[in-house]
Design a protein around this motif. Structure first.
Motif, short mmCIF file in Angstrom:
data_model
loop_
_atom_site.label_atom_id
_atom_site.label_comp_id
_atom_site.label_asym_id
_atom_site.label_seq_id
_atom_site.Cartn_x
_atom_site.Cartn_y
_atom_site.Cartn_z
N THR A 1 0.81 -1.21 0.00
CA THR A 1 0.00 0.00 0.00
C THR A 1 0.85 1.26 0.00
O THR A 1 2.06 1.22 0.23
CB THR A 1 -0.89 0.05 1.26
OG1 THR A 1 -0.05 0.19 2.42
CG2 THR A 1 -1.76 -1.17 1.39
N LYS A 2 0.16 2.37 -0.24
CA LYS A 2 0.69 3.71 0.00
C LYS A 2 -0.33 4.41 0.90
O LYS A 2 -1.54 4.23 0.72
CB LYS A 2 0.90 4.48 -1.30
CG LYS A 2 2.05 3.91 -2.11
CD LYS A 2 2.38 4.79 -3.30
CE LYS A 2 3.60 4.21 -4.04
NZ LYS A 2 4.00 5.05 -5.16
N SER A 3 0.16 5.20 1.83
CA SER A 3 -0.71 5.76 2.87
C SER A 3 -1.83 6.64 2.32
O SER A 3 -2.91 6.70 2.91
CB SER A 3 0.13 6.56 3.87
OG SER A 3 0.84 7.59 3.19
N ARG B 1 -1.05 -8.63 6.37
CA ARG B 1 0.19 -7.90 6.64
C ARG B 1 0.25 -6.77 5.64
O ARG B 1 0.29 -7.01 4.43
CB ARG B 1 1.40 -8.83 6.49
CG ARG B 1 2.72 -8.11 6.63
CD ARG B 1 3.89 -9.10 6.50
NE ARG B 1 5.13 -8.37 6.44
CZ ARG B 1 5.97 -8.40 5.43
NH1 ARG B 1 5.73 -9.19 4.39
NH2 ARG B 1 7.08 -7.70 5.45
N GLU B 2 0.26 -5.54 6.14
CA GLU B 2 0.35 -4.37 5.27
C GLU B 2 1.81 -4.01 5.08
O GLU B 2 2.57 -3.91 6.04
CB GLU B 2 -0.40 -3.19 5.86
CG GLU B 2 -0.37 -1.97 4.98
CD GLU B 2 -1.21 -0.83 5.51
OE1 GLU B 2 -1.29 0.20 4.82
OE2 GLU B 2 -1.80 -0.95 6.61
N ILE B 3 2.19 -3.81 3.82
CA ILE B 3 3.56 -3.42 3.49
C ILE B 3 3.48 -2.05 2.84
O ILE B 3 3.07 -1.91 1.70
CB ILE B 3 4.22 -4.45 2.55
CG1 ILE B 3 4.16 -5.84 3.18
CG2 ILE B 3 5.66 -4.03 2.24
CD1 ILE B 3 4.47 -6.97 2.22
N GLU B 4 3.85 -1.03 3.60
CA GLU B 4 3.77 0.36 3.17
C GLU B 4 4.99 0.69 2.31
O GLU B 4 6.12 0.54 2.74
CB GLU B 4 3.73 1.25 4.42
CG GLU B 4 3.97 2.71 4.19
CD GLU B 4 2.90 3.38 3.37
OE1 GLU B 4 3.28 4.12 2.44
OE2 GLU B 4 1.71 3.20 3.65
N VAL B 5 4.74 1.09 1.06
CA VAL B 5 5.84 1.32 0.11
C VAL B 5 6.03 2.79 -0.26
O VAL B 5 6.86 3.11 -1.11
CB VAL B 5 5.67 0.48 -1.18
CG1 VAL B 5 5.62 -1.00 -0.85
CG2 VAL B 5 4.43 0.89 -1.95
N SER B 6 5.28 3.70 0.39
CA SER B 6 5.31 5.12 0.02
C SER B 6 6.72 5.69 -0.03
O SER B 6 7.09 6.38 -0.98
CB SER B 6 4.48 5.96 0.99
OG SER B 6 3.13 5.61 0.92
N ASP B 7 7.49 5.44 1.00
CA ASP B 7 8.81 6.06 1.12
C ASP B 7 9.93 5.03 1.20
O ASP B 7 10.98 5.29 1.77
CB ASP B 7 8.85 6.95 2.38
CG ASP B 7 7.86 8.09 2.28
OD1 ASP B 7 7.76 8.70 1.20
OD2 ASP B 7 7.17 8.36 3.29
N ASP B 8 9.70 3.85 0.63
CA ASP B 8 10.71 2.79 0.72
C ASP B 8 10.92 2.18 -0.66
O ASP B 8 10.14 1.34 -1.10
CB ASP B 8 10.25 1.74 1.72
CG ASP B 8 11.34 0.76 2.09
OD1 ASP B 8 12.11 0.35 1.18
OD2 ASP B 8 11.43 0.40 3.27
N ALA B 9 11.97 2.63 -1.33
CA ALA B 9 12.25 2.17 -2.69
C ALA B 9 12.48 0.66 -2.75
O ALA B 9 12.06 0.01 -3.71
CB ALA B 9 13.45 2.92 -3.26
N VAL C 1 -0.52 0.52 -6.68
CA VAL C 1 -0.96 -0.03 -5.40
C VAL C 1 -2.48 0.09 -5.32
O VAL C 1 -3.06 0.93 -5.99
CB VAL C 1 -0.31 0.71 -4.21
CG1 VAL C 1 1.16 0.38 -4.11
CG2 VAL C 1 -0.54 2.20 -4.27
N PRO C 2 -3.11 -0.79 -4.56
CA PRO C 2 -2.52 -1.87 -3.79
C PRO C 2 -2.18 -3.07 -4.66
O PRO C 2 -2.67 -3.17 -5.80
CB PRO C 2 -3.65 -2.25 -2.83
CG PRO C 2 -4.90 -1.97 -3.61
CD PRO C 2 -4.58 -0.74 -4.43
#
Length: 89
Positions: free
Chosen positions: A8-10, A30-38, A53-54
């Motif tokens: 996801t992205k927030s 399990r949520e995997i937040e990718v907004s700020d993680d290349a 996303v998602p």
């Protein structure tokens, strides 16, 4: 119960909708937040071959985005995926 992962992205309304759907179904994920993680974003694109996303996975099966998730639920495919991955665990 199979592992459900959702990238996801927030700020993403489609991500919120997919998480709400899974929550209404009583499914943990399990949520995997990718907004700020290349690195996590690259992991997502590598696994899904998509850049949006998602992205929802049940075990090792890629369900797709929110539209794909909703369609799979309507057609009964999502339940079959859950059952197949439950048996695989």
């Amino acid at each position: 119960m199979p592992m459900i992962e959702i990238y996801t992205k927030s700020y993403c309304p489609h991500c919120r909708a997919a998480k709400q759907t899974l929550g209404r179904m009583g499914l943990a994920y399990r949520e995997i937040e990718v907004s700020d993680d290349a690195a996590l974003f690259n992991e997502m694109t590598s696994r899904s071959q998509r850049r949006t996303v998602p992205q929802v996975f049940v075990g090792n099966i890629h369900v797709g985005g929110n539209d794909d998730l909703q369609s799979a639920i309507r057609k009964g495919q999502f339940q079959k995926i859950l059952e197949s991955q439950t048996n695989a665990v």
